[in-house]
Design a protein around this motif. Structure first.
Motif, mmCIF file in Angstrom:
data_model
loop_
_atom_site.group_PDB
_atom_site.id
_atom_site.type_symbol
_atom_site.label_atom_id
_atom_site.label_comp_id
_atom_site.label_asym_id
_atom_site.label_seq_id
_atom_site.Cartn_x
_atom_site.Cartn_y
_atom_site.Cartn_z
ATOM 1 N N TYR A 97 0.799 -1.226 0.000
ATOM 2 C CA TYR A 97 0.000 0.000 0.000
ATOM 3 C C TYR A 97 0.832 1.277 0.000
ATOM 4 C CZ TYR A 97 -4.654 -1.926 0.400
ATOM 5 O OH TYR A 97 -5.834 -2.552 0.146
ATOM 6 N N SER A 98 2.142 1.165 0.149
ATOM 7 C CA SER A 98 2.937 2.387 0.058
ATOM 8 C C SER A 98 2.872 2.884 -1.391
ATOM 9 C CB SER A 98 4.395 2.119 0.462
ATOM 10 O OG SER A 98 5.039 1.343 -0.521
ATOM 11 N N ARG A 100 5.155 3.888 -3.369
ATOM 12 C CA ARG A 100 6.212 3.279 -4.189
ATOM 13 C C ARG A 100 5.834 1.854 -4.616
ATOM 14 N NH1 ARG A 100 12.029 4.737 -3.443
ATOM 15 N NH2 ARG A 100 13.115 3.360 -4.867
#
Length: 130
Positions: A97-98, A100
């Motif tokens: 979920y980041s 990146r």
């Protein structure tokens, strides 16, 4: 009596296109293409059931340039929808979920679908022989 200025809702012209936005739209669009392809598969099965003349007609259309374009597009839609579906399945477990990781997995779905589609068509054009 003056009407107050209502705030405008942001739309696609306001946002800068990002891979996450594109993959979301593509996932919906490929779902619709897959539904159309399911109708073509049903028509193929029906023509197979109706006999050799109907089957020859179906394979003639599928073998024409426009049939091959549709089959190529459908195979890419299938590959993309599977890759992006796996990406969503992984995210359902709260993984990636980041920002990146989200961007990376989006690009992996796009590139993976192109690789899978290329492999399908290389095999298909070589008669399936490895």
């Amino acid at each position: 009596m003056a009407t107050p200025q209502r705030p405008l809702s942001p739309h696609l012209q306001v946002y800068r296109w990002q891979i996450q936005m594109v993959t979301s739209i593509l996932h919906r669009a490929t779902g619709m293409v897959l539904a159309a392809g399911a109708l073509v598969i049903a028509a193929g099965l029906l023509s197979l059931m109706l006999g050799p003349d109907a089957w020859a007609c179906f394979t003639g259309v599928a073998g024409a340039w426009y049939g091959k374009v549709f089959l190529f597009g459908w195979s890419w839609a299938f590959s993309y929808h599977i890759c992006n579906g796996i990406r969503h399945l992984v995210q359902d477990f709260a993984i990636g979920y980041s920002i990146r990781a989200f961007v990376r997995s989006s690009w992996m779905a796009v590139v993976g679908s192109l690789v899978i589609t290329a492999a399908i068509w290389i095999l298909a054009l070589n008669g399936g022989a490895a």
